[in-house]
Motif scaffolding. Structure first.
Motif, mmCIF file in Angstrom:
data_model
loop_
_atom_site.group_PDB
_atom_site.id
_atom_site.type_symbol
_atom_site.label_atom_id
_atom_site.label_comp_id
_atom_site.label_asym_id
_atom_site.label_seq_id
_atom_site.Cartn_x
_atom_site.Cartn_y
_atom_site.Cartn_z
ATOM 1 N N LEU A 1 0.860 -1.174 0.000
ATOM 2 C CA LEU A 1 0.000 0.000 0.000
ATOM 3 C C LEU A 1 0.899 1.228 0.000
ATOM 4 C CD1 LEU A 1 -3.128 0.796 0.388
ATOM 5 C CD2 LEU A 1 -2.449 1.313 2.752
ATOM 6 N N ALA A 2 0.533 2.241 -0.792
ATOM 7 C CA ALA A 2 1.268 3.504 -0.831
ATOM 8 C C ALA A 2 0.341 4.622 -0.379
ATOM 9 C CB ALA A 2 1.792 3.780 -2.234
ATOM 10 N N LEU A 3 0.922 5.634 0.266
ATOM 11 C CA LEU A 3 0.149 6.790 0.714
ATOM 12 C C LEU A 3 1.084 7.981 0.878
ATOM 13 C CD1 LEU A 3 -0.491 6.445 4.520
ATOM 14 C CD2 LEU A 3 0.426 4.535 3.220
ATOM 15 N N PHE A 4 0.483 9.157 1.055
ATOM 16 C CA PHE A 4 1.236 10.397 1.245
ATOM 17 C C PHE A 4 0.624 11.110 2.438
ATOM 18 C CE2 PHE A 4 2.665 14.732 0.311
ATOM 19 C CZ PHE A 4 3.968 14.502 -0.112
ATOM 20 N N VAL A 5 1.485 11.609 3.329
ATOM 21 C CA VAL A 5 0.998 12.279 4.532
ATOM 22 C C VAL A 5 1.646 13.650 4.651
ATOM 23 C CG1 VAL A 5 0.697 10.058 5.694
ATOM 24 C CG2 VAL A 5 2.783 11.365 6.094
ATOM 25 N N ALA A 6 0.973 14.546 5.345
ATOM 26 C CA ALA A 6 1.513 15.864 5.661
ATOM 27 C C ALA A 6 1.007 16.277 7.031
ATOM 28 C CB ALA A 6 1.101 16.898 4.609
ATOM 29 N N GLY A 7 1.899 16.876 7.833
ATOM 30 C CA GLY A 7 1.517 17.315 9.168
ATOM 31 C C GLY A 7 2.355 18.488 9.611
ATOM 32 N N ASP A 8 1.817 19.266 10.524
ATOM 33 C CA ASP A 8 2.535 20.416 11.063
ATOM 34 C C ASP A 8 3.615 19.909 12.004
ATOM 35 O OD1 ASP A 8 3.364 22.660 12.618
ATOM 36 O OD2 ASP A 8 1.508 23.709 12.111
#
Length: 335
Positions: free
Chosen positions: A305-312
């Motif tokens: 499974l592939a995914l992209f995340v972003a967070g402060d």
């Protein structure tokens, strides 16, 4: 509800965010005092806070101490962390000095709150890139069992401190003016560039990448997960992003994974790439949730499974996670 005497050690970017989030989230604080190298008054969001010179004795009478040390900033928790504990103060440390110490739980409240039950007075915050990644990886590991994780990070300059933020801004201004760019925070210019090494080398591996592997194993309680990580500094002011591929023990359907992550606390699924909707660092700034999207099958890995995340990185990657640990201690009747 009981109210607590709180101190924040460090009056820089992370310390300010800790104070801001304590107020924003209604933390039951009777008093908030900052400790730093010298006495002064500091204004945060229009409110004045007393800043006292840090010393071992200064922690007497405080219930909870948030150490705001940034990555690589040695000193405060090494000098005062256990001294504060001796004086009856529970310590939540954002620095990396004690993360792998067997006495110290390494905690993301949404992922492993039970680890708090074993604390001996000092609790560690994970590295910013680890916290942001595990907000997605934790639920996936519980549901499908992670066997392999491959991560490429895109980390904002605010993770290096206020000086790096000023340097990026100054370099952009110099570029516009056609002037030479000065480099102090980093060995090369960061404006319109990326730096594929974060931290010092340890046996040929950058320390930031070692942290991701070791901290993930400790938080998830599973040393068998194989982890490959490349950490990259990018010309973004705030907000870490990460491209993640995982190999699971069980077959994982992207739609089922998306539904699982939609139910995960602290996660917001942002996943409609056909309409240009996906996680971006600019959208993660000053947001408590970690954004997750681009959820899809990774055919290069077995059960992938592939995914992209972003967070402060200053919030969930630092100050927010620390405040949430304090809230969890109260919620578990440990304060």
């Amino acid at each position: 509800m009981a109210e607590y005497r709180i101190c924040v050690v460090g009056a820089g970017a992370v310390g300010e965010q800790m104070v801001r989030l304590l107020r924003r989230r209604g933390f039951p604080a009777r008093e908030i005092v900052l400790f730093a190298r010298s006495d002064r008054t500091q204004e945060i969001d229009g409110e004045s806070y007393e800043v006292r010179t840090a010393s071992a004795e200064a922690f007497e009478g405080f219930d909870l101490a948030f150490f705001a040390g940034t990555e690589g900033a040695k000193g405060a928790s090494q000098t005062y962390g256990w001294e504060a504990v001796k004086r009856g103060c529970t310590v939540i440390d954002n620095g990396d000095d004690f993360r792998m110490d067997d006495r110290v739980p390494l905690v993301i409240p949404e992922i492993n709150p039970d680890a708090l039950d074993r604390h001996q007075g000092l609790i560690a915050n994970p590295n910013c890139s680890t916290s942001i990644a595990l907000m997605a990886l934790g639920p996936l590991h519980r549901a499908y069992g992670l066997r392999r994780v491959v991560v490429s990070t895109y980390q904002a300059v605010s993770g290096s401190g206020a000086g790096a933020v000023r340097e990026l801004e100054a370099q952009v201004r110099s570029w516009v003016a056609g002037e030479e760019m000065a480099c102090e925070a980093y060995p090369h210019r960061i404006a319109f560039n990326v730096l594929p090494k974060i931290g010092s080398l340890k046996n040929g591996t950058p320390s930031e990448e070692l942290k991701m592997s070791r901290e993930t194993h400790k938080i998830l309680g599973d040393d068998s997960i194989r982890i490959s990580c490349t950490c990259v500094r990018v010309p973004v002011f705030t907000g870490h992003s990460e491209a993640i591929s995982v190999e699971c023990a069980q077959e994982v359907d992207p739609a089922a994974a998306r539904e699982l992550l939609e139910q995960a606390p602290g996660v917001r699924v942002v996943d409609d790439p056909g309409n240009e909707v996906y996680p971006m660092p600019v959208d993660s700034e000053n947001r408590e949730d970690v954004l997750v999207g681009r959820i899809r099958t990774d055919s290069a890995l077995d059960k992938g499974l592939a995914l992209f995340v972003a967070g402060d990185n200053l919030w969930k990657g630092a100050a927010l996670n620390a405040v949430q640990i304090g809230e969890a201690l109260i919620g578990r009747g440990m304060m």
